[in-house]
Write an enzyme that holds these catalytic residues in place. Structure first.
Site, PDB file in Angstrom:
ATOM      1  N   ASP A 240     -14.663  72.365  84.799  1.00  0.00           N
ATOM      2  CA  ASP A 240     -13.583  73.022  85.541  1.00  0.00           C
ATOM      3  C   ASP A 240     -12.253  73.053  84.787  1.00  0.00           C
ATOM      4  OD1 ASP A 240     -15.019  73.644  87.894  1.00  0.00           O
ATOM      5  OD2 ASP A 240     -14.990  71.510  88.406  1.00  0.00           O
TER       6      ASP A 240
ATOM      7  N   HIS B 164     -15.185  68.741  93.994  1.00  0.00           N
ATOM      8  CA  HIS B 164     -16.328  69.546  93.485  1.00  0.00           C
ATOM      9  C   HIS B 164     -15.736  70.829  92.893  1.00  0.00           C
ATOM     10  CE1 HIS B 164     -20.329  71.011  93.097  1.00  0.00           C
ATOM     11  NE2 HIS B 164     -20.673  71.200  94.359  1.00  0.00           N
TER      12      HIS B 164
ATOM     13  N   HIS C  93     -17.075  62.852  85.703  1.00  0.00           N
ATOM     14  CA  HIS C  93     -18.293  63.477  86.222  1.00  0.00           C
ATOM     15  C   HIS C  93     -19.241  62.420  86.743  1.00  0.00           C
ATOM     16  CE1 HIS C  93     -21.743  66.160  86.529  1.00  0.00           C
ATOM     17  NE2 HIS C  93     -20.837  67.105  86.575  1.00  0.00           N
TER      18      HIS C  93
HETATM   19  N1  COA Z   1      -8.724  61.021  87.190  1.00  0.00           N
HETATM   20  C1  COA Z   1      -8.365  59.718  87.189  1.00  0.00           C
HETATM   21  N2  COA Z   1      -9.236  58.711  87.346  1.00  0.00           N
HETATM   22  C2  COA Z   1     -10.519  59.026  87.500  1.00  0.00           C
HETATM   23  C3  COA Z   1     -10.965  60.355  87.504  1.00  0.00           C
HETATM   24  C4  COA Z   1     -10.011  61.366  87.331  1.00  0.00           C
HETATM   25  N3  COA Z   1     -10.375  62.655  87.323  1.00  0.00           N
HETATM   26  N4  COA Z   1     -12.305  60.391  87.669  1.00  0.00           N
HETATM   27  C5  COA Z   1     -12.688  59.115  87.787  1.00  0.00           C
HETATM   28  N5  COA Z   1     -11.617  58.295  87.701  1.00  0.00           N
HETATM   29  C6  COA Z   1     -11.617  56.850  87.772  1.00  0.00           C
HETATM   30  C7  COA Z   1     -11.727  56.432  89.236  1.00  0.00           C
HETATM   31  O1  COA Z   1     -10.460  56.299  89.829  1.00  0.00           O
HETATM   32  C8  COA Z   1     -12.464  55.126  89.142  1.00  0.00           C
HETATM   33  O2  COA Z   1     -11.546  54.139  88.739  1.00  0.00           O
HETATM   34  P1  COA Z   1     -11.681  52.633  89.323  1.00  0.00           P
HETATM   35  O3  COA Z   1     -13.022  52.147  88.842  1.00  0.00           O
HETATM   36  O4  COA Z   1     -10.505  51.946  88.729  1.00  0.00           O
HETATM   37  O5  COA Z   1     -11.628  52.775  90.820  1.00  0.00           O
HETATM   38  C9  COA Z   1     -13.424  55.354  87.973  1.00  0.00           C
HETATM   39  O6  COA Z   1     -12.822  56.373  87.169  1.00  0.00           O
HETATM   40  C10 COA Z   1     -14.801  55.803  88.428  1.00  0.00           C
HETATM   41  O7  COA Z   1     -14.651  56.993  89.224  1.00  0.00           O
HETATM   42  P2  COA Z   1     -15.470  57.307  90.540  1.00  0.00           P
HETATM   43  O8  COA Z   1     -14.586  58.121  91.465  1.00  0.00           O
HETATM   44  O9  COA Z   1     -16.089  56.074  91.117  1.00  0.00           O
HETATM   45  O10 COA Z   1     -16.608  58.208  89.973  1.00  0.00           O
HETATM   46  P3  COA Z   1     -17.509  59.195  90.811  1.00  0.00           P
HETATM   47  O11 COA Z   1     -18.776  59.309  90.065  1.00  0.00           O
HETATM   48  O12 COA Z   1     -17.603  58.790  92.241  1.00  0.00           O
HETATM   49  O13 COA Z   1     -16.666  60.523  90.783  1.00  0.00           O
HETATM   50  C11 COA Z   1     -15.827  62.619  90.283  1.00  0.00           C
HETATM   51  C12 COA Z   1     -16.949  61.621  90.002  1.00  0.00           C
HETATM   52  C13 COA Z   1     -16.170  63.919  89.537  1.00  0.00           C
HETATM   53  C14 COA Z   1     -15.758  62.919  91.795  1.00  0.00           C
HETATM   54  C15 COA Z   1     -14.489  62.041  89.784  1.00  0.00           C
HETATM   55  O14 COA Z   1     -14.549  61.859  88.382  1.00  0.00           O
HETATM   56  C16 COA Z   1     -13.311  62.902  90.176  1.00  0.00           C
HETATM   57  O15 COA Z   1     -12.776  62.763  91.289  1.00  0.00           O
HETATM   58  N6  COA Z   1     -12.887  63.843  89.266  1.00  0.00           N
HETATM   59  C17 COA Z   1     -11.815  64.757  89.594  1.00  0.00           C
HETATM   60  C18 COA Z   1     -12.359  65.949  90.381  1.00  0.00           C
HETATM   61  C19 COA Z   1     -13.192  66.886  89.540  1.00  0.00           C
HETATM   62  O16 COA Z   1     -12.822  67.235  88.443  1.00  0.00           O
HETATM   63  N7  COA Z   1     -14.321  67.298  90.111  1.00  0.00           N
HETATM   64  C20 COA Z   1     -15.199  68.245  89.473  1.00  0.00           C
HETATM   65  C21 COA Z   1     -16.443  67.554  89.005  1.00  0.00           C
HETATM   66  S1  COA Z   1     -17.447  68.633  88.023  1.00  0.00           S
END
Ligand code: COA
Length: 373
Positions: free
Chosen positions: A310, A220, A259
């Site tokens: 971010d 987050h 996201h």
């Molecule tokens: N880097 C690499 N791979 C990523 C990624 C990232 N930042 N964000 C998503 N993915 C990949 C996941 O590994 C997943 O791959 P898979 O289907 O092969 O397992 C796919 O994309 C879907 O991601 P998922 O984690 O299921 O999406 P989510 O909706 O649960 O997660 C976030 C959303 C924001 C938590 C996720 O994108 C993330 O962890 N981002 C990095 C942290 C971040 O920047 N957070 C601030 C958000 S405003």
């Protein structure tokens, strides 16, 4: 199991309603109480946006002036809180400092019966930068700063306390813009945490303390600090491209990308990216900006993942001389407006938030007494 996984993380689940923020709706991008962030960034300032969120409408000039004066009058910290801040160790994470600061304020300025909730919100809003920078300056410079600076804006107040001098107009404006962009984002994890706490009829200090705890994690708000740590590793754009490719090969998460709600872009990113470029030019060194852009390109080319709010916020803060470990706490200084507005909205039509879970444990067991196991 497939059915169970569908609701993991409440993805796509509507968990209530809000009039505060529209996120990712077709054509709307991101809008606070119906005002698009592009217009707010262009024409408004953070105090006006805070008033909009917390008081439900755009202020008139007189209302905004009075609001700014009120916030300025609420910047001083009680002596008991200063003592607590001095006792928190220098190596504590500043998010933990803010969490404790808000919680402690809840002891000495308890909210009571909620009839003054708007004042509680304004007090938290005005004093969060003070708490953070009082602690920071006490431990890094050995000084007890006067947190009641005369700067009109939150951004100016923050930078003045941090750098011990008034900030340049460009730096103040850039920080102000990121504060607008971070102010509110519907049912994100920290806001939802705050609404869950509020739903039990608990107090605003508890809701904000919990929200800070949720914002702290790298999935987050903590992503802006993690993004800075990432881009700082790379001396050139070429090395950044190669480095991120190998991280993706190891299936590592790249912080500042992806996201839960947006699918093709985060409307806040273009604004942050533009500011990052302007500040890099002012700085006379484009390396960090070029590294960031290289990471952004690889992520799009390889994964179709876009930079979220971010990612470029990290270099913006770096260029205006903010230490990395204060990045997520800045997010708190902004999001407090959204959190407090959600607390008040939840209270206005409260219902306990208590979802259900799919049970996946063992079937009913026969109890065997401890000596017979
Ligand atoms: N880097 C690499 N791979 C990523 C990624 C990232 N930042 N964000 C998503 N993915 C990949 C996941 O590994 C997943 O791959 P898979 O289907 O092969 O397992 C796919 O994309 C879907 O991601 P998922 O984690 O299921 O999406 P989510 O909706 O649960 O997660 C976030 C959303 C924001 C938590 C996720 O994108 C993330 O962890 N981002 C990095 C942290 C971040 O920047 N957070 C601030 C958000 S405003």
């Amino acid at each position: 199991m497939g059915e169970v996984r569908k609701t993991f993380g409440l993805a796509g689940v509507t968990a209530g309603s809000t009039a505060l923020c529209m996120v990712g709706k077709e054509g709307a991008g991101l809008a606070y109480r119906g005002y698009n962030i592009a217009d707010l960034v262009e024409h408004s300032n953070f105090e006006e946006v805070a008033y909009l969120l917390l008081h439900g409408k755009m202020p008139t000039r007189a209302e905004l002036d009075a609001y700014i004066a009120k916030l300025k009058s609420l910047r001083r910290l009680p002596d008991e809180l200063k003592t607590v801040l001095e006792m928190i160790p220098q190596d504590a994470h500043p998010m933990d400092v803010q969490r404790t600061g808000v919680s402690f304020l809840g002891n000495i300025e308890a909210e009571g019966d909620f009839s003054n909730q708007a004042d509680t919100a304004d007090r938290l809003f005005a004093s969060l930068p003070s708490m953070l920078l009082y602690w920071h300056r006490f431990h890094t410079d050995g000084v007890r700063i006067d947190t009641a600076t005369d700067d009109d804006s939150v951004a100016g107040h923050f930078l003045h306390m941090l750098h011990d001098k008034p900030s340049s107009e460009l730096h103040r404006k850039c920080l102000d813009t990121t504060l607008i962009l971070y102010a509110e984002h519907e049912f994100n994890a920290s806001t939802f945490t705050g609404r869950v706490i509020t739903g039990t009829l608990s107090d605003m200090h508890s809701a904000v303390t919990g929200a800070i705890g949720a914002l702290r994690g790298p999935l987050h708000g903590g992503a802006n600090e993690a993004a800075m740590e990432l881009i700082q590793q790379f001396p050139t754009a070429e090395k950044a491209t190669a480095g991120v490719l190998s991280m993706l090969g190891r299936k590592e998460l790249i912080m500042g990308f992806g996201h839960r709600v947006y699918t093709t872009s985060d409307p806040r990113n273009a604004v942050n990216k533009k500011m990052s470029r302007t500040l890099a030019e002012e700085n006379g060194d484009m390396t960090l900006y070029e590294v960031s852009e290289a990471v952004e390109n690889v992520m799009w080319d390889e994964k179709k993942l876009f930079a979220n709010a971010d990612f470029f916020a990290a270099s913006v803060y770096h260029f205006i001389g903010i230490p990395t470990y204060l990045f997520t706490p800045i997010f708190v200084c902004s999001r407090i407006t959204g959190w407090a507005a959600h607390v008040m909205e939840q209270r206005a039509n409260n219902k306990l938030i208590r979802p259900a879970a799919d049970y996946i444990g063992p079937g009913l067991q026969t109890y065997v007494s401890i000596d017979e196991r």
